[in-house]
Design a protein around this motif. Structure first.
Motif, PDB file in Angstrom:
ATOM      1  N   VAL A   6      -4.961  -0.370   8.486  1.00 39.04           N
ATOM      2  CA  VAL A   6      -4.461   0.356   7.294  1.00 39.04           C
ATOM      3  C   VAL A   6      -5.044   1.964   8.307  1.00 39.04           C
ATOM      4  CG1 VAL A   6      -3.947   1.352   5.101  1.00 39.04           C
ATOM      5  CG2 VAL A   6      -4.687  -1.241   5.476  1.00 39.04           C
TER       6      VAL A   6
ATOM      7  N   VAL B 239       0.942  -1.153  -0.075  1.00 33.79           N
ATOM      8  CA  VAL B 239      -0.318  -0.741  -0.173  1.00 33.79           C
ATOM      9  C   VAL B 239       1.041   1.464  -0.141  1.00 33.79           C
ATOM     10  CG1 VAL B 239      -1.681   1.327   0.927  1.00 33.79           C
ATOM     11  CG2 VAL B 239      -1.783  -1.590   1.434  1.00 33.79           C
TER      12      VAL B 239
ATOM     13  N   ILE C 215      -2.998   0.623  -4.776  1.00 33.60           N
ATOM     14  CA  ILE C 215      -2.414  -1.131  -3.968  1.00 33.60           C
ATOM     15  C   ILE C 215      -2.104  -1.985  -5.366  1.00 33.60           C
ATOM     16  CG2 ILE C 215      -4.277  -2.689  -2.980  1.00 33.60           C
ATOM     17  CD1 ILE C 215      -6.165   0.097  -2.784  1.00 33.60           C
TER      18      ILE C 215
END
Length: 431
Positions: free
Chosen positions: A374, A336, A388
């Motif tokens: 996250v 990410v 991503i």
């Protein structure tokens, strides 16, 4: 430290944290005959500075990103990220390391003299053509892409480091495009794992191995006796696949990476501290949203990368719960951009100490679900997206990547611009 002939995989050392140096600027000039980008992997920074596929640098052009360092001490890195061509450029060797320090990390009794007892180890597997040049090596049955038959540490085959202290800190970076490593020492001795992607663990973890998929990092401290020689080695990694898939994904492979040669007299090092850093402290109850992602083939949620499409929107300075499922029997991992996360469970099991700290990349075993928390930084931009994606780069290049933007409350997502190509080497293109 290990030699790095040719330079492209040599470490870059940067310690920009601290009261007197809170910002960094990097001047990048593209001397390739093709478009490239430079992504700052592991950094929390504005999307315009991220170096993803939207920040293209044309041949002969320059880019001058600058950003404020506002994250804990960590081992981060950089690599190219041109859409559809990342694997090819990484195979040609471009990778480098950043070392971020802060006051808290400098106060700890950890080895920290760069090149002496604090040593970058950038690991890439390569294959060579008849002229000794790097080449792509993709077996037709490989589910992951390039798997070279030779491992380089900082650009060196058969490298060694002359150790002069009785403890040495190795900052391991898997900069390979596809290969998973399981690092340990050839005599099976234990070492202390002190840090992973996003920085130091809360306490040292004693272990004899650490698995790193592409893009992951680990900081280990090895104790040595005078005069001995020890080899950092990668043994056959447990990929969680069936034997046939594992064989063609590199699961049977073993490599010697770096030899440690201890001097006859070693300078004593302090004992490692019992505590290193605070825990990340993310709580599932604080998650403002839950999202599901399914990795299969070269798609995520049955979608392949579209530079003109924003796939997800998140709110600045919030935490979300992500559930990542793999359903195709092949190895994957997930990275990410512009965020950090903690692992709640991996494959249905409680994560081990090696997954207890801040992460930005995590291995995804086949036919499992991994749950992560996250946290997104306060870098809102409705038009410029973060990525991503699977960091097995053949998968990324073929479409296993989505885009998200970070918004302030009340903002609506915009539309990604055409690739912002830096066309003139004599023009400052900071944003």
């Amino acid at each position: 430290m290990p030699r790095a002939p040719g330079g492209s995989t040599a470490p870059t050392w940067a310690r920009p944290c601290g009261p007197s140096a809170a910002s960094v600027r990097v001047d990048v000039t593209n001397d390739l005959p093709e478009v490239t980008t430079v992504h700052w992997h592991g950094h929390e920074l504005p999307a315009a500075m991220d170096g993803g596929p939207h920040q293209e640098i044309a041949p002969g052009a320059s880019w001058h990103p600058s950003w404020r360092i506002d994250q804990p001490a960590a081992t981060t890195w950089y690599h190219p990220h041109p859409h559809g061509a990342t694997a090819d450029q990484v195979v040609r060797g471009m990778a480098g390391m950043f070392i971020l320090d802060d006051d808290a990390s400098r106060a700890l009794d950890l080895p920290d003299e760069y090149g002496v007892d604090d040593v970058p180890v950038i690991v890439q597997d390569q294959a060579f053509d008849g002229d000794g040049q790097f080449r792509r090596a993709e077996h037709p049955l490989s589910p992951v892409g390039h798997l070279g038959d030779t491992v380089l540490a900082n650009g060196t085959i058969g490298g060694y480091h002359e150790v002069t202290t009785d403890r040495i800190r190795l900052r391991l970076l898997n900069a390979s495009p596809s290969r998973v490593y399981d690092f340990g020492l050839d005599d099976g001795r234990q070492f202390a794992l002190v840090g992973t992607d996003g920085g130091l663990l809360s306490a040292p973890h004693r272990t004899d191995s650490v698995r790193l998929s592409p893009g992951e990092r680990a900081e280990i401290v090895v104790a040595l006796e005078p005069g001995e020689r020890v080899v950092l080695r990668s043994t056959s990694p447990d990929l969680g696949t069936d034997p046939w898939t594992g064989r063609f994904a590199g699961g049977d492979d073993r490599f010697d990476v770096l030899q440690l040669r201890a001097s006859d007299e070693l300078t004593p090092s302090p004992e490692l501290p019992d505590q290193l850093a605070g825990t990340p402290g993310l709580d599932p109850d604080d998650a403002v949203a839950t999202r599901q992602f399914r990795f299969s083939g070269v798609s995520i949620n049955d979608r392949r990368m579209d530079m003109d499409r924003i796939d997800e929107t998140v709110l600045a300075d919030t935490t979300e719960l992500w559930e990542i499922e793999t359903s195709d029997g092949a190895p994957h991992n997930m990275h990410v951009h512009g965020a950090r996360f903690t692992v709640l469970d991996a494959g249905g099991g409680r994560p081990g100490p090696e997954l207890s700290g801040w992460k930005d990349t995590v291995y995804l075993a086949p036919s499992t679900t991994t749950r992560i928390l996250v946290h997104f930084a306060a870098h809102a931009d409705p038009d410029l997206p973060f990525m991503i994606h699977c960091h097995l780069l053949r998968h990324e290049d073929r479409g296993m990547m989505l885009q998200f933007v970070i918004l302030e409350p009340g903002q609506e997502p915009g539309r990604p611009p055409a690739a912002h190509q830096h066309e003139h080497a004599d023009r400052d293109t900071d944003r």
